[in-house]
Design an enzyme around this catalytic site. Structure first.
Site, mmCIF file in Angstrom:
data_model
loop_
_atom_site.group_PDB
_atom_site.id
_atom_site.type_symbol
_atom_site.label_atom_id
_atom_site.label_comp_id
_atom_site.label_asym_id
_atom_site.label_seq_id
_atom_site.Cartn_x
_atom_site.Cartn_y
_atom_site.Cartn_z
ATOM 1 N N GLY A 95 0.922 -1.113 0.077
ATOM 2 C CA GLY A 95 -0.039 -0.109 -0.158
ATOM 3 C C GLY A 95 0.573 1.269 0.023
ATOM 4 N N GLU A 109 4.279 3.831 5.965
ATOM 5 C CA GLU A 109 3.091 3.066 6.053
ATOM 6 C C GLU A 109 2.039 3.942 5.194
ATOM 7 O OE1 GLU A 109 1.310 0.453 6.885
ATOM 8 O OE2 GLU A 109 2.062 -0.333 8.735
ATOM 9 N N ASP A 110 1.113 3.036 4.436
ATOM 10 C CA ASP A 110 -0.055 3.546 3.856
ATOM 11 C C ASP A 110 -1.084 4.292 4.831
ATOM 12 O OD1 ASP A 110 -0.817 0.988 4.764
ATOM 13 O OD2 ASP A 110 -1.496 0.478 2.903
ATOM 14 N N ASP A 113 -4.232 2.062 11.169
ATOM 15 C CA ASP A 113 -5.599 1.297 11.235
ATOM 16 C C ASP A 113 -5.914 0.938 12.804
ATOM 17 O OD1 ASP A 113 -8.333 1.111 10.555
ATOM 18 O OD2 ASP A 113 -8.210 -1.179 9.799
ATOM 19 N N GLY A 153 -3.543 -0.414 14.168
ATOM 20 C CA GLY A 153 -2.118 -0.358 14.877
ATOM 21 C C GLY A 153 -1.148 -1.660 15.082
ATOM 22 N N LEU A 186 1.839 -1.391 12.504
ATOM 23 C CA LEU A 186 2.853 -0.853 12.770
ATOM 24 C C LEU A 186 3.686 -1.005 14.332
ATOM 25 C CD1 LEU A 186 4.434 1.847 12.299
ATOM 26 C CD2 LEU A 186 2.566 3.137 13.542
ATOM 27 N N LYS A 225 -6.388 6.462 10.816
ATOM 28 C CA LYS A 225 -7.716 6.186 11.246
ATOM 29 C C LYS A 225 -7.715 5.859 13.067
ATOM 30 C CE LYS A 225 -9.609 3.410 7.623
ATOM 31 N NZ LYS A 225 -10.167 2.086 7.381
ATOM 32 N N PHE A 229 -13.601 2.648 4.703
ATOM 33 C CA PHE A 229 -12.760 1.911 4.021
ATOM 34 C C PHE A 229 -12.382 2.651 2.637
ATOM 35 C CE2 PHE A 229 -10.998 -1.316 0.967
ATOM 36 C CZ PHE A 229 -10.216 -2.265 2.032
ATOM 37 N N ASP A 240 -5.745 -0.672 -2.005
ATOM 38 C CA ASP A 240 -6.482 -1.535 -2.744
ATOM 39 C C ASP A 240 -7.848 -2.046 -2.091
ATOM 40 O OD1 ASP A 240 -5.205 -3.259 -0.852
ATOM 41 O OD2 ASP A 240 -6.143 -5.031 -1.878
ATOM 42 N N ARG A 244 -5.542 0.477 -6.949
ATOM 43 C CA ARG A 244 -4.235 1.152 -6.406
ATOM 44 C C ARG A 244 -3.771 2.012 -7.233
ATOM 45 N NH1 ARG A 244 -2.052 -2.035 -2.190
ATOM 46 N NH2 ARG A 244 -2.477 -4.493 -2.506
#
Ligand code: 5GP
Length: 173
Positions: free
Chosen positions: A43, A97-98, A101, A103, A106, A129, A150, A157, A163
């Protein structure tokens, strides 16, 4: 069933403007040093590609891949699918990171990379988020904070598609 529809959440121009700002901020914060930028596949590839064009410092690129599993418990598990090609010991590392969310990704990657003894480790996320967080973890640099929706496009994606959209979009039901 018709073709999937989506609406633009953050247009391309706004993305480019914010990514340039982030890049300049990072370049300023790391002035006089060199960087290893670690992109989290898949991502982050577009964000990484745009971001580094605004970081006027010596840097190298690495990629790392993860896969997350939802088990029967509430604690999702993360696994490496691709490791770095070269060591990062004593390097200033920036994890790219993209989206942050839950976490979990990460948090897992920070632990994995810390074990490699970088000189420093920080993270930059295109999106955050925070309402979805299941583990307390934060990005050091964040492009945009968004609601719990989302999103697709700009590298992100839905089932490996979309993408290539230039804008960040939300898939409509
Ligand atoms: P985590 O939940 O571990 O913080 O995020 C794991 C990964 O889930 C992210 O790196 C991203 O690839 C994916 N993800 C989370 N939220 C979204 C979203 O809204 N759209 C897309 N396309 N991927 C997401």
């Amino acid at each position: 069933m018709g073709a999937p529809r989506f609406e633009v959440l953050i247009p391309h121009e706004r993305i480019q403007q914010r990514v340039a700002e982030l890049g300049r901020q990072i370049a300023q914060d790391y002035a006089g040093r060199s960087l290893v930028m670690v992109g989290v596949l898949k991502g982050s590839f577009m964000f990484l590609a745009d971001l580094i064009r605004h970081i006027d410092l010596p840097l190298r690129i690495e990629f790392i891949g993860t896969k997350s599993y939802e088990g029967t418990t509430t604690t999702g598990q993360v696994q490496l699918t691709k490791d770095l090609d070269r060591p990062i010991q004593d390097e200033d590392v920036l994890l790219v990171e993209d989206i942050i969310d839950t976490g979990l990704t990460l948090n897992y990657l920070k632990h994995v990379l810390e074990q490699r003894e970088p000189r420093s480790l920080k993270t930059v996320a295109f999106l955050d988020k925070p309402s979805r967080r299941r583990i307390e973890v934060q990005g050091d640099y964040v492009g945009f904070t968004i609601e719990d929706r989302f999103v697709i496009g700009y590298g992100l994606d839905y089932d490996q598609r979309y993408r290539n959209l230039k804008d960040l979009c939300v898939l409509l039901p």
